[in-house]
Design a protein around this motif. Structure first.
Motif, short mmCIF file in Angstrom:
data_model
loop_
_atom_site.label_atom_id
_atom_site.label_comp_id
_atom_site.label_asym_id
_atom_site.label_seq_id
_atom_site.Cartn_x
_atom_site.Cartn_y
_atom_site.Cartn_z
N ASN A 1 25.07 20.51 -15.23
CA ASN A 1 25.07 20.36 -13.77
C ASN A 1 26.42 19.81 -13.35
O ASN A 1 26.88 18.79 -13.87
N GLY B 1 15.75 13.16 -5.81
CA GLY B 1 16.58 11.99 -6.09
C GLY B 1 18.04 12.38 -6.01
O GLY B 1 18.37 13.55 -5.91
N ALA C 1 12.43 22.12 -6.35
CA ALA C 1 12.80 20.78 -6.84
C ALA C 1 12.66 19.73 -5.75
O ALA C 1 12.87 20.00 -4.57
N GLY D 1 10.54 15.77 -5.75
CA GLY D 1 9.23 15.12 -5.58
C GLY D 1 8.13 15.74 -6.43
O GLY D 1 6.96 15.42 -6.25
N ILE D 2 8.50 16.65 -7.33
CA ILE D 2 7.46 17.27 -8.17
C ILE D 2 7.12 16.29 -9.29
O ILE D 2 7.99 15.89 -10.07
C1 LIG Z 1 19.18 9.39 -11.21
C2 LIG Z 1 19.41 10.76 -10.63
C3 LIG Z 1 20.67 11.33 -10.72
C4 LIG Z 1 20.89 12.62 -10.24
N1 LIG Z 1 22.12 13.19 -10.38
C5 LIG Z 1 22.35 14.46 -9.98
C6 LIG Z 1 23.62 15.08 -10.18
O1 LIG Z 1 24.54 14.52 -10.76
N2 LIG Z 1 23.78 16.34 -9.70
C7 LIG Z 1 22.76 17.02 -9.07
O2 LIG Z 1 22.94 18.17 -8.65
N3 LIG Z 1 21.54 16.46 -8.89
C8 LIG Z 1 21.32 15.20 -9.33
N4 LIG Z 1 20.07 14.65 -9.16
C9 LIG Z 1 18.96 15.48 -8.65
C10 LIG Z 1 18.08 16.02 -9.79
O3 LIG Z 1 18.79 16.88 -10.62
C11 LIG Z 1 16.80 16.73 -9.31
O4 LIG Z 1 17.07 17.98 -8.76
C12 LIG Z 1 16.00 15.97 -8.30
O5 LIG Z 1 16.03 14.62 -8.58
C13 LIG Z 1 14.57 16.51 -8.28
O6 LIG Z 1 13.69 15.64 -7.66
P1 LIG Z 1 12.76 14.61 -8.47
O7 LIG Z 1 13.69 13.58 -9.01
O8 LIG Z 1 11.84 14.09 -7.45
O9 LIG Z 1 12.08 15.37 -9.57
C14 LIG Z 1 19.83 13.34 -9.62
C15 LIG Z 1 18.57 12.73 -9.50
C16 LIG Z 1 18.35 11.46 -10.01
C17 LIG Z 1 16.98 10.86 -9.89
#
Ligand SMILES: Cc1cc2nc3c(=O)[nH]c(=O)nc-3n(C[C@H](O)[C@H](O)[C@H](O)COP(=O)(O)O)c2cc1C
Length: 357
Positions: free
Chosen positions: A87, A167, A212, A214-215
């Protein structure tokens, strides 16, 4: 419900779950390979990935490139037949070089959000790496498909549709994230599905849609698959796993967290983000933190006016210094009660999907 594999061109994941990339240092080779070994897709976060390299502070760009290659190699060794991706946020300064490094190190997939990855196809031409943008609206999906189609005669290999409960950084305006606003992931997924239909038919290419944000349960997964998504991307739930690459104190912050401890914050990236409302978040919401060292990581950040250095805050957190660290979380980050293995988590989710009528 029967579980169908996720097919992306010649790649086939037996479990239709992508582990979302989480930076800094939350999803590296350990977590990504564990997910890939269970049949899902493991994603290494490339953002400031060199933070543990000895020359990170003095030679940040090279340290990041070197560490990305190392983590990819490690992940491939730990999961020789699994699907491993990277990513990379469009908002980072050395985006192009990091994309090139990911391709060179054999990434099966590159997923890019925090902006639209307008030039991504040019880096994967002639390689086997699949590419996907992250969008938060049907409109953004249309823009990127049209752009890639026109400039590169290329359509996304899949699209991650991220809703307001995710997130990390969120592709919405602060105001649109108010609880009373009616934006939800279901309606955005439906919108994107109808937008891409035209492109799919014109080019006779399937573009899998990945939901993506909240799942949390197998029931959530089943709901989105029923709606037309081919798979889901899950971030937060993978944090409280033994294999997650962040420090144990980072994981414990989630176990201690309750629903009222989660807050939408302003990030130096120029987007809102969702984080645990810890000592650090409370402190920087009252007073600006001095930035002594700039890592020159973001296109949009000005070290003289930024409220805090996001690189330093995320690195502190991943290293376990949570009182001086920024801990991103999804909307459901307060629900986790213990640390389990990736296998336990995936088995539980799969079982719940199978039991869904
Ligand atoms: C701690 C954390 C760091 C994240 N860092 C990135 C990131 O560097 N790049 C990105 O595209 N998404 C990032 N995300 C988003 C996640 O890849 C993911 O798509 C998203 O959190 C999905 O929702 P969920 O956490 O409710 O499952 C991050 C999420 C979290 C919780």
């Amino acid at each position: 419900m029967k579980i169908s594999p996720l097919q992306i061109g010649d790649l086939k994941a037996t479990i239709p779950i992508i582990q979302g990339g989480m930076g800094v240092g939350v999803s590296l080779s350990n977590l990504a390979s564990a997910v890939a070994n269970e049949g899902g897709i493991g994603i290494i976060s490339g953002v400031q990935i060199g933070f543990r390299e000895p020359d990170f502070e003095t030679n940040t760009k090279e340290a990041n490139i070197r560490a990305l290659k190392k983590e990819m190699k490690k992940a491939k060794e730990l999961s020789p037949i699994g699907i491993i991706g990277v990513n990379l946020m469009v908002a980072i300064n050395n985006y192009d070089e990091m994309v090139k490094a990911a391709v060179e190190s054999g990434a099966d997939i590159i997923i890019s959000g925090a902006g639209l990855p307008t030039s991504l196809p040019k880096f994967v031409k002639g390689t086997n790496t699949k590419i996907a943008p992250i969008v938060s609206s049907g409109k953004a999906a249309k823009v990127i498909c049209k752009l890639w189609e026109g400039r590169f005669s290329y359509l996304p290999d899949f699209i991650v549709v991220e809703g307001p409960e995710a997130g990390g950084h969120l592709g919405f305006k602060m105001n649109d994230l108010q609880e009373d606003k009616k934006i939800n992931l279901e309606s955005i997924v439906k919108d994107v599905l109808s937008v891409i239909k035209i492109f799919e038919e014109k080019h006779n290419k399937r573009i899998p849609i990945i939901a993506a944000g909240g799942i949390y349960t197998g029931k959530d997964i089943a709901k989105f698959i029923k709606l037309g998504a081919s798979a889901v991307q899950i971030g937060t739930r993978f944090i409280c796993t033994e294999e997650c690459d962040a420090d144990k104190k980072y994981k414990e912050a989630f176990i201690k967290c309750n629903e009222n401890n989660i807050k939408i914050i302003k990030s130096p990236v120029g987007l809102p983000g969702r984080a645990i409302n810890n000592e650090f978040v409370q402190r920087v919401s009252k007073e600006k933190e001095e930035v002594n060292k700039c890592f020159n990581c973001l296109k949009k950040c000005d070290p003289s006016s930024t409220l805090y250095c996001i690189s330093k805050a995320l690195i502190n957190a991943a290293n376990g210094n949570t009182k001086d660290g920024l801990i991103f979380t999804g909307r459901n980050g307060y629900k986790m009660e213990k640390i389990i293995t990736v296998k336990q988590l995936i088995d539980e989710l799969v079982e719940e999907v199978r039991n869904y009528e």
